[in-house]
Design a protein around this motif. Structure first.
Motif, PDB file in Angstrom:
ATOM      1  N   ILE A 155     -38.487  -1.694  31.777  1.00 40.43           N
ATOM      2  CA  ILE A 155     -37.088  -1.356  32.035  1.00 40.43           C
ATOM      3  C   ILE A 155     -36.567  -0.506  30.881  1.00 40.43           C
ATOM      4  O   ILE A 155     -36.389  -0.996  29.758  1.00 40.43           O
ATOM      5  CB  ILE A 155     -36.240  -2.620  32.213  1.00 40.43           C
ATOM      6  N   ILE A 156     -36.339   0.777  31.142  1.00 39.18           N
ATOM      7  CA  ILE A 156     -35.868   1.731  30.132  1.00 39.18           C
ATOM      8  C   ILE A 156     -34.479   2.211  30.519  1.00 39.18           C
ATOM      9  O   ILE A 156     -34.239   2.591  31.674  1.00 39.18           O
ATOM     10  CB  ILE A 156     -36.845   2.913  30.008  1.00 39.18           C
ATOM     11  N   LEU A 157     -33.558   2.189  29.557  1.00 38.50           N
ATOM     12  CA  LEU A 157     -32.167   2.560  29.791  1.00 38.50           C
ATOM     13  C   LEU A 157     -31.735   3.600  28.764  1.00 38.50           C
ATOM     14  O   LEU A 157     -32.362   3.732  27.698  1.00 38.50           O
ATOM     15  CB  LEU A 157     -31.262   1.321  29.672  1.00 38.50           C
ATOM     16  N   PRO A 158     -30.658   4.360  29.063  1.00 38.58           N
ATOM     17  CA  PRO A 158     -30.107   5.280  28.059  1.00 38.58           C
ATOM     18  C   PRO A 158     -29.634   4.508  26.826  1.00 38.58           C
ATOM     19  O   PRO A 158     -29.236   3.341  26.924  1.00 38.58           O
ATOM     20  CB  PRO A 158     -28.940   5.945  28.797  1.00 38.58           C
ATOM     21  N   GLU A 159     -29.672   5.153  25.685  1.00 40.42           N
ATOM     22  CA  GLU A 159     -29.368   4.442  24.434  1.00 40.42           C
ATOM     23  C   GLU A 159     -27.891   4.102  24.277  1.00 40.42           C
ATOM     24  O   GLU A 159     -27.538   3.249  23.476  1.00 40.42           O
ATOM     25  CB  GLU A 159     -29.851   5.273  23.237  1.00 40.42           C
ATOM     26  N   ASN A 160     -27.012   4.727  25.084  1.00 40.47           N
ATOM     27  CA  ASN A 160     -25.571   4.470  24.945  1.00 40.47           C
ATOM     28  C   ASN A 160     -25.101   3.355  25.871  1.00 40.47           C
ATOM     29  O   ASN A 160     -24.028   3.426  26.484  1.00 40.47           O
ATOM     30  CB  ASN A 160     -24.772   5.746  25.213  1.00 40.47           C
ATOM     31  N   VAL A 161     -25.904   2.277  25.962  1.00 37.33           N
ATOM     32  CA  VAL A 161     -25.514   1.128  26.785  1.00 37.33           C
ATOM     33  C   VAL A 161     -24.379   0.374  26.091  1.00 37.33           C
ATOM     34  O   VAL A 161     -24.492   0.001  24.918  1.00 37.33           O
ATOM     35  CB  VAL A 161     -26.713   0.192  27.024  1.00 37.33           C
ATOM     36  N   LYS A 162     -23.331   0.135  26.858  1.00 34.14           N
ATOM     37  CA  LYS A 162     -22.173  -0.572  26.314  1.00 34.14           C
ATOM     38  C   LYS A 162     -22.173  -2.035  26.727  1.00 34.14           C
ATOM     39  O   LYS A 162     -21.824  -2.918  25.936  1.00 34.14           O
ATOM     40  CB  LYS A 162     -20.883   0.101  26.781  1.00 34.14           C
ATOM     41  N   GLU A 163     -22.553  -2.273  27.974  1.00 34.62           N
ATOM     42  CA  GLU A 163     -22.490  -3.637  28.527  1.00 34.62           C
ATOM     43  C   GLU A 163     -23.593  -3.812  29.567  1.00 34.62           C
ATOM     44  O   GLU A 163     -23.966  -2.873  30.263  1.00 34.62           O
ATOM     45  CB  GLU A 163     -21.123  -3.881  29.168  1.00 34.62           C
ATOM     46  N   VAL A 164     -24.113  -5.036  29.640  1.00 33.26           N
ATOM     47  CA  VAL A 164     -25.128  -5.369  30.637  1.00 33.26           C
ATOM     48  C   VAL A 164     -24.629  -6.556  31.453  1.00 33.26           C
ATOM     49  O   VAL A 164     -24.202  -7.560  30.884  1.00 33.26           O
ATOM     50  CB  VAL A 164     -26.482  -5.703  29.976  1.00 33.26           C
ATOM     51  N   LYS A 165     -24.676  -6.404  32.775  1.00 36.88           N
ATOM     52  CA  LYS A 165     -24.273  -7.488  33.670  1.00 36.88           C
ATOM     53  C   LYS A 165     -25.455  -7.870  34.554  1.00 36.88           C
ATOM     54  O   LYS A 165     -26.216  -7.017  34.979  1.00 36.88           O
ATOM     55  CB  LYS A 165     -23.080  -7.056  34.536  1.00 36.88           C
ATOM     56  N   LEU A 166     -25.581  -9.161  34.827  1.00 36.53           N
ATOM     57  CA  LEU A 166     -26.692  -9.663  35.627  1.00 36.53           C
ATOM     58  C   LEU A 166     -26.167 -10.401  36.843  1.00 36.53           C
ATOM     59  O   LEU A 166     -25.327 -11.289  36.727  1.00 36.53           O
ATOM     60  CB  LEU A 166     -27.567 -10.610  34.790  1.00 36.53           C
ATOM     61  N   GLN A 167     -26.673 -10.013  38.009  1.00 33.49           N
ATOM     62  CA  GLN A 167     -26.344 -10.729  39.231  1.00 33.49           C
ATOM     63  C   GLN A 167     -27.301 -11.901  39.421  1.00 33.49           C
ATOM     64  O   GLN A 167     -28.405 -11.919  38.874  1.00 33.49           O
ATOM     65  CB  GLN A 167     -26.409  -9.805  40.442  1.00 33.49           C
ATOM     66  N   GLU A 168     -26.901 -12.863  40.238  1.00 33.40           N
ATOM     67  CA  GLU A 168     -27.708 -14.056  40.450  1.00 33.40           C
ATOM     68  C   GLU A 168     -29.074 -13.728  41.049  1.00 33.40           C
ATOM     69  O   GLU A 168     -30.060 -14.405  40.783  1.00 33.40           O
ATOM     70  CB  GLU A 168     -26.968 -15.033  41.367  1.00 33.40           C
ATOM     71  N   SER A 169     -29.157 -12.649  41.821  1.00 28.27           N
ATOM     72  CA  SER A 169     -30.410 -12.265  42.469  1.00 28.27           C
ATOM     73  C   SER A 169     -31.313 -11.421  41.569  1.00 28.27           C
ATOM     74  O   SER A 169     -32.331 -10.911  42.025  1.00 28.27           O
ATOM     75  CB  SER A 169     -30.112 -11.489  43.751  1.00 28.27           C
ATOM     76  N   GLY A 170     -30.936 -11.247  40.294  1.00 26.95           N
ATOM     77  CA  GLY A 170     -31.799 -10.553  39.351  1.00 26.95           C
ATOM     78  C   GLY A 170     -31.558  -9.067  39.223  1.00 26.95           C
ATOM     79  O   GLY A 170     -32.377  -8.360  38.633  1.00 26.95           O
ATOM     80  N   ILE A 171     -30.447  -8.549  39.760  1.00 33.60           N
ATOM     81  CA  ILE A 171     -30.115  -7.125  39.621  1.00 33.60           C
ATOM     82  C   ILE A 171     -29.372  -6.930  38.307  1.00 33.60           C
ATOM     83  O   ILE A 171     -28.334  -7.539  38.057  1.00 33.60           O
ATOM     84  CB  ILE A 171     -29.266  -6.631  40.799  1.00 33.60           C
ATOM     85  N   THR A 177     -21.307   3.971  27.773  1.00 31.98           N
ATOM     86  CA  THR A 177     -20.030   4.204  27.095  1.00 31.98           C
ATOM     87  C   THR A 177     -19.140   5.189  27.853  1.00 31.98           C
ATOM     88  O   THR A 177     -17.922   5.172  27.704  1.00 31.98           O
ATOM     89  CB  THR A 177     -20.293   4.729  25.678  1.00 31.98           C
ATOM     90  N   ASP A 178     -19.754   6.040  28.698  1.00 35.29           N
ATOM     91  CA  ASP A 178     -18.966   6.982  29.477  1.00 35.29           C
ATOM     92  C   ASP A 178     -18.548   6.426  30.833  1.00 35.29           C
ATOM     93  O   ASP A 178     -18.000   7.138  31.671  1.00 35.29           O
ATOM     94  CB  ASP A 178     -19.744   8.295  29.679  1.00 35.29           C
ATOM     95  N   GLY A 179     -18.843   5.135  31.074  1.00 40.85           N
ATOM     96  CA  GLY A 179     -18.437   4.494  32.320  1.00 40.85           C
ATOM     97  C   GLY A 179     -19.476   4.513  33.421  1.00 40.85           C
ATOM     98  O   GLY A 179     -19.323   3.809  34.421  1.00 40.85           O
ATOM     99  N   GLN A 180     -20.533   5.307  33.289  1.00 37.79           N
ATOM    100  CA  GLN A 180     -21.576   5.334  34.300  1.00 37.79           C
ATOM    101  C   GLN A 180     -22.379   4.034  34.257  1.00 37.79           C
ATOM    102  O   GLN A 180     -22.468   3.371  33.225  1.00 37.79           O
ATOM    103  CB  GLN A 180     -22.499   6.528  34.075  1.00 37.79           C
ATOM    104  N   ALA A 181     -22.990   3.687  35.415  1.00 41.61           N
ATOM    105  CA  ALA A 181     -23.754   2.439  35.515  1.00 41.61           C
ATOM    106  C   ALA A 181     -25.119   2.722  36.126  1.00 41.61           C
ATOM    107  O   ALA A 181     -25.265   3.581  36.994  1.00 41.61           O
ATOM    108  CB  ALA A 181     -23.002   1.407  36.337  1.00 41.61           C
ATOM    109  N   ILE A 182     -26.120   1.984  35.632  1.00 42.77           N
ATOM    110  CA  ILE A 182     -27.483   2.067  36.153  1.00 42.77           C
ATOM    111  C   ILE A 182     -27.916   0.666  36.558  1.00 42.77           C
ATOM    112  O   ILE A 182     -27.739  -0.292  35.791  1.00 42.77           O
ATOM    113  CB  ILE A 182     -28.460   2.641  35.108  1.00 42.77           C
ATOM    114  N   ALA A 183     -28.465   0.531  37.767  1.00 38.74           N
ATOM    115  CA  ALA A 183     -28.902  -0.773  38.268  1.00 38.74           C
ATOM    116  C   ALA A 183     -30.428  -0.826  38.294  1.00 38.74           C
ATOM    117  O   ALA A 183     -31.078   0.112  38.757  1.00 38.74           O
ATOM    118  CB  ALA A 183     -28.344  -1.027  39.665  1.00 38.74           C
ATOM    119  N   ARG A 184     -30.996  -1.915  37.793  1.00 35.75           N
ATOM    120  CA  ARG A 184     -32.439  -2.150  37.834  1.00 35.75           C
ATOM    121  C   ARG A 184     -32.689  -3.585  38.278  1.00 35.75           C
ATOM    122  O   ARG A 184     -31.880  -4.485  38.015  1.00 35.75           O
ATOM    123  CB  ARG A 184     -33.065  -1.909  36.454  1.00 35.75           C
ATOM    124  N   GLU A 185     -33.800  -3.823  38.922  1.00 32.24           N
ATOM    125  CA  GLU A 185     -34.167  -5.162  39.371  1.00 32.24           C
ATOM    126  C   GLU A 185     -35.156  -5.787  38.381  1.00 32.24           C
ATOM    127  O   GLU A 185     -36.236  -5.245  38.148  1.00 32.24           O
ATOM    128  CB  GLU A 185     -34.799  -5.118  40.767  1.00 32.24           C
TER     129      GLU A 185
END
Length: 280
Positions: A155-171, A177-185
């Motif tokens: 799991i590789i993400l951009p270095e400017n990650v501000k926050e990480v949220k986890l759903q119950e199903s593992g998403i 920091t610019d408000g964009q979001a990336i989803a990974r399972e």
């Protein structure tokens, strides 16, 4: 007397292995995601003496048993068992602490040993974001092993990650920091036959390849619609499922058994000394 010493020493050797197993459990009572192991004993091979049919002893005193005398060779560990019972949950409120709440589900991680890369499994959800270049970070375990997604890729993400949220199903949703979001399972495996797994350092478990003919019969990767059965919590960690009181009780019993067998060896040695000291 030699047989008494043989039986006792065989048993003492196996009891020492059981004590080592208990000690390992006690040492990991505070290890995140650790799963307890237990052992069971069985009688070693027995020998039959003087087990000929009674008809051959017409001129001798008949025995009470047609099978003669059975003499054992001590006891030994028959197998060790991995217990996947759920450990207690501890709230940490840390963004990258994840806990699985189904007993047979494990995170998948990539481990490189001696130049060989393999997929291993863990219940330890203490993760970190480790920089891999000037623009990207990778989700890794506390030992630095890459955490895998549902496609078995790091799991590789951009270095400017501000926050990480986890759903119950593992998403996993990473907000930049610019408000964009990336989803990974997050990659999750279901352990079908836990007794086939090999324990590795760092609360990791691996398939004993190439000794497993059908790996899919031991571990199955949860993908597609089946991911709705995944249950995770963020900001929580699963603690070890070791019951310290039970382990200490079992250790005391094993120590007493060890002492009893040691006394048997001492008694046999004394008897042999008496016999050797007899004069005609």
């Amino acid at each position: 007397m030699n047989r008494i010493m043989l039986n006792a020493t065989n048993t003492m050797n196996q009891l020492q292995k059981q004590l080592d197993l208990i000690s390992h459990n006690v040492a990991n009572v505070d290890t995140v995601g650790y799963k307890q192991r237990s052992a069971s004993f069985q009688e070693l091979l027995a020998q039959q003496s003087n087990n000929q049919p009674l008809a051959q002893y017409d001129n001798q005193t008949a025995r009470q048993s047609e099978l003669g005398i059975r003499v054992g060779s001590g006891s030994g560990l028959s197998k060790t068992q991995l217990h996947l019972t759920q450990g207690p949950m501890k709230a940490t409120d840390r963004m990258l602490d994840f806990a699985l709440t189904k007993e047979d589900q494990f995170f998948t991680v990539q481990v490189t040993e001696n130049g060989q890369t393999s997929t291993q499994f863990t219940r330890n959800g203490v993760f970190y974001l480790s920089p891999i270049n000037n623009a990207e970070v990778m989700l890794v375990t506390s030992e630095g092993h890459p955490v895998l997604d549902s496609d078995e890729q790091p799991i590789i993400l951009p270095e400017n990650v501000k926050e990480v949220k986890l759903q119950e199903s593992g998403i996993l949703s990473a907000v930049m920091t610019d408000g964009q979001a990336i989803a990974r399972e997050l990659g999750v495996a279901e352990v079908i036959r836990p007794q086939m797994l090999e324990a590795r350092p760092g609360s990791l478990y691996a398939l004993p390849l190439p000794n497993v003919a059908d790996p899919e019969a031991v571990v199955g990767y949860i993908q597609g619609g089946a991911r709705q059965d995944i249950r995770m919590q963020q900001g929580m960690l699963e603690q070890s499922n070791v019951d310290l009181a039970s382990e200490m009780t079992e250790m005391t019993l094993m120590q007493r058994s060890y002492q009893f067998n040691a006394k048997s060896v001492q008694f046999a040695d004394q008897m042999m000394g008496l016999v050797n000291g007899l004069k005609s």
